[in-house]
Scaffold this motif. Structure first.
Motif, mmCIF file in Angstrom:
data_model
loop_
_atom_site.group_PDB
_atom_site.id
_atom_site.type_symbol
_atom_site.label_atom_id
_atom_site.label_comp_id
_atom_site.label_asym_id
_atom_site.label_seq_id
_atom_site.Cartn_x
_atom_site.Cartn_y
_atom_site.Cartn_z
ATOM 1 N N TYR A 62 0.732 -1.136 0.041
ATOM 2 C CA TYR A 62 0.141 0.042 0.023
ATOM 3 C C TYR A 62 0.775 1.260 -0.032
ATOM 4 O O TYR A 62 0.489 2.314 0.376
ATOM 5 C CB TYR A 62 -0.899 -0.055 1.248
ATOM 6 N N LEU A 106 -6.689 -0.702 7.013
ATOM 7 C CA LEU A 106 -8.108 -0.792 6.187
ATOM 8 C C LEU A 106 -9.033 -0.149 7.013
ATOM 9 O O LEU A 106 -9.745 0.581 6.346
ATOM 10 C CB LEU A 106 -8.428 -2.179 5.660
ATOM 11 N N ALA A 147 -9.263 2.163 2.323
ATOM 12 C CA ALA A 147 -8.792 1.446 1.145
ATOM 13 C C ALA A 147 -9.289 0.042 0.893
ATOM 14 O O ALA A 147 -9.718 -0.582 1.727
ATOM 15 C CB ALA A 147 -7.201 1.446 1.090
ATOM 16 N N THR A 148 -9.183 -0.326 -0.375
ATOM 17 C CA THR A 148 -9.708 -1.494 -0.702
ATOM 18 C C THR A 148 -8.790 -2.722 -0.750
ATOM 19 O O THR A 148 -7.347 -2.470 -0.853
ATOM 20 C CB THR A 148 -10.081 -1.509 -2.290
ATOM 21 N N ARG A 149 -8.940 -3.777 0.093
ATOM 22 C CA ARG A 149 -8.005 -4.700 0.297
ATOM 23 C C ARG A 149 -7.227 -5.016 -1.011
ATOM 24 O O ARG A 149 -7.720 -5.391 -1.947
ATOM 25 C CB ARG A 149 -8.527 -5.880 0.884
ATOM 26 N N ARG A 150 -5.827 -5.311 -0.918
ATOM 27 C CA ARG A 150 -5.241 -5.663 -1.992
ATOM 28 C C ARG A 150 -4.515 -7.111 -1.922
ATOM 29 O O ARG A 150 -4.269 -7.460 -0.626
ATOM 30 C CB ARG A 150 -3.918 -4.568 -2.215
#
Length: 314
Positions: free
Chosen positions: A71, A244, A249-252
């Motif tokens: 991230y 998160l 944010a969207t999980r990567r």
């Protein structure tokens, strides 16, 4: 066996929580403290209160490197160096078995065994560190000279200590690492010798108290969706969940390619590569071997690095 051991300066390093307390700070630390959302921001700010010789901070590295690599475009990091070891003069703790530097080696070995993160504890037997202040002042100097290089300098200092067993309080070791980063030694040395870097480090000691840190590592995450403070070492999943929760944010996904992982980490332990890729240690070691990574031993663990072009051409 006792589950906690004193740090050289009188603080206690607890094997269960992974917290090395700041000298004189005896109050119990909560696992996490959440507060209402702060101001909106494009990135999540992480304030990391640490010390270059903190073994609990080294054990955090797999989770820390996985988060900051995956991230990295969403995170801004501010380091604060809190001063774990002022010096040994007058210190002894008979009850906990630490009278002198060499007694620390056993406790580092316990941390390594419990966590799986390799530690080379030989420095405490061969060339013991008198104080963590010199490397902290060196880090403050690099911050002033080239702030974009501070992260890399801290990592290299830790590698030299925890993997290579070198005394990172020695000026020649620190200057060699400054040169390795591509920075000029003369302006770095001037900042150290004229007291400018020490003044910056002393401001960090004040900041440590201002942010309410009572031990290492302390992570303060501030994002668009809130603020949370974490204490002690923790796994990759726990750190990612905290990030998160405050960042929105969207999980990567983990890094899928071992070659990309090698590009991102360069030198890394098996546990660090496993955290970044989401693979087990057994699988990731096989993938690194197949990719031609160079294997080094550190303590009872394995460390990997990409082979240099010179080695590949030989």
């Amino acid at each position: 066996m006792s589950q906690s051991s004193p740090s050289p300066d009188g603080g206690a390093c607890d094997l269960e929580s992974g917290i090395c307390t700041i000298p004189g700070e005896d109050a119990a630390l909560p696992q996490a403290v959440a507060t209402p959302p702060g101001p909106k921001a494009d990135r999540t700010r992480i304030t990391y209160v640490t010390d270059p010789i903190c073994s609990a901070c080294w054990i955090l590295e797999p989770a820390w490197r996985s988060l900051t690599q995956r991230y990295r475009d969403l995170i801004e990091v501010q380091h604060i160096y809190g001063g774990l070891l002022r010096g040994w003069r007058g210190f002894h703790d008979v009850g906990n078995g630490i009278r002198r530097p060499k007694d620390v080696a056993h406790h580092w070995d316990e941390f390594a065994e419990r966590s799986g993160q390799p530690i080379n504890s030989s420095v405490w037997l061969s060339d013991p560190i008198d104080s963590s202040y010199p490397p902290s002042i060196a880090l403050a100097a690099v911050r002033l000279l080239a702030p974009e290089a501070e992260d890399a300098f801290l990592r290299r200092i830790r590698e030299e200590l925890f993997l290579n067993g070198r005394n990172i309080a020695r000026p020649d070791v620190l200057e060699a690492l400054v040169t390795e980063l591509g920075l000029a030694v003369a302006p770095y040395r001037q900042l150290v010798e004229n007291g400018t870097a020490q003044a910056e480090f002393e401001r960090d000691l004040v900041r440590t108290r201002e942010v309410g840190a009572r031990g290492f590592p302390t992570l303060i995450l501030e994002g668009p969706d809130g603020r949370i403070t974490l204490h002690g070492w923790l796994g990759p999943d726990r750190l990612e969940e905290a990030f998160l929760s405050v960042s929105g944010a969207t999980r990567r996904s983990p890094v899928a390619s071992i070659s990309e992982a090698m590009d991102r980490l360069s030198t890394g332990t098996s546990l660090e590569y496993a955290a970044l890729t989401g693979q087990s240690v057994v699988v990731v070691e096989q993938l690194l071997t197949e990719a031609g990574a160079e294997l080094h031993a550190a303590g009872h663990g394995k460390v990997w690095s990409p082979r240099s072009r010179v080695q590949e051409q030989a």
